[in-house]
Design an enzyme around this catalytic site. Structure first.
Site, PDB file in Angstrom:
ATOM      1  N   ARG A  75       0.901  -1.412   0.395  1.00 53.98           N
ATOM      2  CA  ARG A  75       0.331   0.207  -0.271  1.00 53.98           C
ATOM      3  C   ARG A  75       0.672   0.973  -0.267  1.00 53.98           C
ATOM      4  NH1 ARG A  75      -5.073  -1.305   1.508  1.00 53.98           N
ATOM      5  NH2 ARG A  75      -5.705   0.860   1.220  1.00 53.98           N
TER       6      ARG A  75
ATOM      7  N   GLN B 224      -0.393   2.290  -6.170  1.00 51.71           N
ATOM      8  CA  GLN B 224      -2.326   2.261  -5.963  1.00 51.71           C
ATOM      9  C   GLN B 224      -2.591   1.905  -7.733  1.00 51.71           C
ATOM     10  OE1 GLN B 224      -2.854   6.230  -5.369  1.00 51.71           O
ATOM     11  NE2 GLN B 224      -2.432   6.552  -3.482  1.00 51.71           N
TER      12      GLN B 224
ATOM     13  N   ASP C  59      -3.367  -1.965  -7.289  1.00 53.40           N
ATOM     14  CA  ASP C  59      -3.996  -2.408  -6.188  1.00 53.40           C
ATOM     15  C   ASP C  59      -5.275  -2.777  -6.382  1.00 53.40           C
ATOM     16  OD1 ASP C  59      -5.240  -2.428  -3.547  1.00 53.40           O
ATOM     17  OD2 ASP C  59      -4.693   0.026  -3.136  1.00 53.40           O
TER      18      ASP C  59
ATOM     19  N   SER D 244      -8.653  -2.432  -3.780  1.00 57.09           N
ATOM     20  CA  SER D 244      -8.669  -0.999  -3.221  1.00 57.09           C
ATOM     21  C   SER D 244      -9.487  -0.974  -3.794  1.00 57.09           C
ATOM     22  CB  SER D 244      -8.205  -0.560  -3.590  1.00 57.09           C
ATOM     23  OG  SER D 244      -6.957   0.173  -2.350  1.00 57.09           O
TER      24      SER D 244
ATOM     25  N   TYR E 213      -4.079   1.021   7.141  1.00 54.10           N
ATOM     26  CA  TYR E 213      -5.230   0.070   8.326  1.00 54.10           C
ATOM     27  C   TYR E 213      -5.065   0.209   9.450  1.00 54.10           C
ATOM     28  CZ  TYR E 213      -4.459  -2.729   3.699  1.00 54.10           C
ATOM     29  OH  TYR E 213      -4.697  -3.737   2.552  1.00 54.10           O
TER      30      TYR E 213
END
Length: 375
Positions: A119, A124, A127, A130, A224
């Protein structure tokens, strides 16, 4: 080098790892693309769509493939059919799939797990957790709206005024924020809670109220939440109970990577909800945030309907596949070296998501479990 996309075989899986719109990115990089027949059918993509995009449709897609793309982990049979030194890219819950990891190791495959992509900002575009949580959060709000026996929005009519439904979202990560946004668009009054204090501004930016429980925040690594003590968990449930009782809809999304989902709501709390209330637990497959939840099933607790999420992104397979496919291709192209794919373990993204390589298990927790042997 040939890139193969296989037909998903696990129950309830309707997504596909590569959509036609992403094929050209691979072919333009000098890679060949082979797709098994009907691999994208459940997600709304035909074999002709893939052919038009430049892919070959073949029953022998795995034969000689340098990389194999899938959503769920490959089967043992597929692993045995891999070419030497092949790369696999998929979701791979390694600590729960020890036999499969051992097979990948013994086959000399390089296996990359999408849920282990770090992360970090640079990762991104890769990811997948997500992107799929985004889909799940949206779907959770719709599921709740479908099952709730009343309107969500405020309705002012000549016959009277119907107040808006009240939605409570527990967990304000990607899934939770999308559930909040969707419930707000549907007209509900939304409140949310998360153990991470940093999420309060995000919740408020979507027009929802953030619940303050006057408990210490639990900020973990990588964005998280970290695991809480039993005593803090008990106190949190006690403080959340009146908010749960006041909700028409409860959506829970809280999870801690690699661990059982935290119990946020007891059966007694659900039984205290008003008649016809709906609960959607997106963490059901990980043990559940709600006591008594069952993945893929609806159960009744008190007078509330409790829905256990099971592979929720696959319920919107077309767009979930589009997002996942972009994640996969972005990761795959990170490995590109000329006309080949070569893992660079100096890259923290590649190193972080690699489970097996060169006949070894590189993922520490899985390696330890395999070394410990059967329990």
């Amino acid at each position: 080098m040939k890139i193969a996309t296989v037909h998903e075989t696990r129950p309830h899986e309707r997504r596909v790892a590569l959509v036609p719109g992403q094929v050209s990115r691979l072919t333009e990089a000098g890679l060949q693309v082979a797709v098994e027949p009907d691999a994208g059918r459940a997600a709304g993509f035909t074999d002709n769509d893939y052919r038009d995009a430049g892919a070959e449709i073949t029953e022998d897609a795995l034969a000689g493939a340098g990389a194999v793309l899938s959503v769920q982990p490959l089967t043992a049979r597929q692993v045995r059919a891999l070419a030497p030194h092949a790369i696999t890219v998929s979701f791979l819950p390694a600590t729960q799939e020890l036999e499969l990891v051992a097979a990948l190791r013994d086959a000399g495959a390089t296996s990359l797990a999408m849920e282990l992509v770090p992360r970090i900002s640079r990762a991104q575009p890769m990811d997948a957790l997500s992107s799929q949580s985004f889909v799940a959060g949206y779907r959770a709000a719709l599921l709740a709206a479908e099952r709730l026996p009343r309107f969500l929005p405020l309705s002012m009519t000549a016959s009277g005024t119907i107040p808006p439904a009240r939605v409570l979202v527990l967990g304000a990560g990607v899934a939770g924020l999308q559930a909040i946004a969707t419930a707000r668009r549907l007209g509900a009054v939304v409140r949310a809670y998360d153990v991470r204090a940093a999420s309060a501004d995000e919740v408020r930016s979507l027009g929802a109220d953030f619940i303050e429980l006057e408990l210490p925040a639990l900020e973990g690594s990588g964005g998280y939440a970290r695991e809480m003590t039993d005593e803090r968990s008990r106190l949190q449930r006690e403080l959340l109970a009146p908010h749960v009782a006041d909700a028409d809809v409860l959506i829970t999304t809280a999870s801690v990577p690699g661990r059982t989902a935290p119990l946020l709501v007891t059966a007694e709390m659900v039984a205290g909800m008003r008649h016809g209330s709906v609960v959607v637990d997106l963490a059901a497959e990980g043990g559940g945030n709600v006591e008594g939840v069952k993945p893929g099933e609806e159960v009744t607790i008190g007078s509330a309907t409790v829905i256990g999420g099971q592979n929720v992104p696959s319920q919107l397979p077309g767009q979930a596949s589009q997002l996942y496919s972009a994640n996969v291709v972005n990761l795959l192209l990170l490995l590109r070296s000329g006309d080949y794919l070569v893992p660079d373990f100096e890259d923290e993204i590649v190193a972080g998501c690699c489970v097996t390589h060169g006949g070894e298990v590189r993922h520490g927790p899985t390696k330890d479990l395999l070394a410990a042997g059967p329990r």
